[in-house]
Structure formats: structure tokens, C-alpha cells
Design a protein around this motif. Sequence first.
Motif, PDB file in Angstrom:
ATOM      1  N   PRO A   1       0.858  -1.205  -0.031  1.00  0.00           N
ATOM      2  CA  PRO A   1       0.068  -0.175  -0.145  1.00  0.00           C
ATOM      3  C   PRO A   1       0.767   1.308   0.010  1.00  0.00           C
TER       4      PRO A   1
ATOM      5  N   GLY B   1     -10.490   0.103   3.322  1.00  0.00           N
ATOM      6  CA  GLY B   1     -10.080   0.983   2.266  1.00  0.00           C
ATOM      7  C   GLY B   1     -10.686   2.237   2.336  1.00  0.00           C
TER       8      GLY B   1
ATOM      9  N   ASP C   1      -5.395   3.162   0.143  1.00  0.00           N
ATOM     10  CA  ASP C   1      -5.014   1.556  -0.192  1.00  0.00           C
ATOM     11  C   ASP C   1      -5.213   0.838   0.956  1.00  0.00           C
TER      12      ASP C   1
END
Length: 374
Positions: free
Chosen positions: A11, A202, A214
Motif C-alpha cells: 500500500p 479501504g 489503499d
Amino acid sequence: MKDSTHNTSLPHKIAIAGAGLLGRLLAWQLNKAGLEVSLFEAGSFTPTEPQSKRAAAFTAAGMVAPLSEAVVSDEGVYRMGQFALAHWPHWAAQLNADSNTSDPLFFSNGSLVVAHPQDASELEQFVRELHFVIPECRRYEAVNQLQIQTLEPDLSPNFQQGLFLEEEGHLHNREFLRLLGDEIIQSTIHLREHTAVDVAAGKIIANGTAETFDLVIDCRGLGAKTPARQLRGVRGETLHVETSEIRLQRPVRLMHPRYQLYVVPKPGNRFIIGATQIESEDRSPVTLQSSLELSSALYTLSPAFAEARIIEMDTNLRPAFMDNLPRVDVEVGLISANGLFRHGYLLAPAVVENVLAHVFNKPEPIFSALLNRH
């Protein structure tokens, strides 16, 4: 730690809900790793009034005491506390370097446990419980009256026996939080204070609008309380006094049949005194009974405290699960870290390390099984 912006499988855009101890530490470390971090805080990021609603980390005394806490918890807390003792000096040095300051933030002077002669059995029970939780424990030393006076000359000479827990330490936690807050404000972290949020995988939902990330990391403490999570608040009260008549080099605990009082030295001739642990979510000011008990016990540690000035009384709620152990829950797009209870500074490094292992797909620390419970 590698800059993960070069690894598309990890992420990059991360939201952290809650700017207490865990939220600040994670935002700091993830930002240093090159990630894009947004930090959401329901209240003020820099609360100054004692009675303002703020994270429990501001009220805490900042002790890192795995042996002392083991007797009221379990071996897992002790193991994570040992990790903290190794980790806090590194973080303190890192923050000193980032902030261009040299004042020490972490102290490895151990801690001292004492009892009045009529309460000597409390010390014996402490040792029995310590060996029950950690059978191989040898990391303490029984000390006599002379040794107590050598360690802490300003304590009352009436204490004839005690325990010196040499591996324990303590933080100047408010100064650490202040410097960490300054570092976050001056960094590239997107700080969103006065913004209460809901979280989902998210997503951060603020003011009815959803923002996509992310990864979302939920560190809201009691702000994350729902009926299904069995999270509760446990009230704690502290007394802050100031005096130049006494000096302590380390935290001192007073064993007593009804309570354990602790005194932690702070800069500027200040001391934090605490002991209360109340099963209540009442945030109202310190009660008269608690104030009397804390003050009376403090006076017995040293009559010099009689002239100390009370400069602050503080209360807060510690977030805790039913087993009083922290928990890290992981799903795709969402990590929840909560339940530090009364062990905030003791367990925060282990929880942060566990979360970072999930973020960067690294092997989990050996204590992770204690946190990732289902």
C-alpha cells in the motif's frame, strides 16, 4: 526500513484514524518509510487543557515496567514489555535526531518497589506472583534499608526492605508526544484534526463523505467502541505535584493491601502519582477519596512531599478488551489496533511492530500470536 514506493504490491496511500500514541507512532514510521499518510483525529491534535478530551497517552505516567505489570497480567505482557525496553531508546534517539534536541526522553534507571514494615507480606506476595507468571525470572534484587537509601536517598528511612527491578525504565512521555506531534506537523503527513470518522476496508467516512485509501489503520481507542467489539473504558486518575524538596532517579511503587501507588519523576521537579483503576467510563474530575488516598500514601513515601504543590489532577479512560490484552485485527484494506489498557507505553512498540509487519508483508514478530487473536 525500505522505501516501499518502489514496490507496487504494498500500500502507498494510507489513512490512520486516531492520533493517540499508536496513531502518532505509526504515522511517523510510515511517513519515514516514504508512504503517503493521512492522520485523522476527532479532537484537537495539540490538546493543552488537563480536562480536555485527549488520548490516554497524555494522562499516563510513561512507565515501561514489564516485571511490575507481569504480576497483574501475564507472561505475554512481560515478553512484549522486554521488546519495548529495547525499542524505546531507539525511538527516543531517532526523535531527538529528527527534532535537533538533546534532552533525554527515555531513562533506564530501573524501578524500586517498597512497602512499610507492616506490609512486608505484600512484597513477598509480589515475588510469588512474579515467579508464578515468569518461573525463570531473576531480573530483580531484594534490597535492605541501606540499599534503599543508597538508591533513593530522599525516601523515608522507615522502609526496611524492597525490590530493585533493574531492567525497567520510564519515558518523559508528554515531551515525547509533544516532539512527535511537532515532527508530524512539520512532515508531509496530511493532518486532519477535529474530524471524527467511521472506518471501513479501504475507506474513511468523514462528514458523510467517503475517501478511498489503499489501507486504513484504525487506532481510535474508545472511539472504535461498538457493541460487537466488547471494548470498554477503564477509568484512571493521576495527581501531578511539584517540589524541589525531593529528588527521585526512578519510578517508585508502594505496595499496600488496598492499592499500589506509583510515583514517576518528571522534568522540572514534577512527579506523577497514580494508582487508581476503576471499572467505570466516567470522565468526571478526580474524586475526593482518590485524592486523599494518593496524597496520604505519597506523604508516607517521604514527608518532604508535604510541601509539594498540586499542579494538576487528571482522569482518562483506557481502552480495554475483556481480557485486558491488546489486539490487532487484520483484513484486506483494514487493520485495527486497540486495547492497550493500562499498558500503553509498555505494549505500544510491540503493537506498532506487528502492524508494520502486516503493512510491509514482513515476517511477524514472535509475539504476534498474542496480538492476532480470533
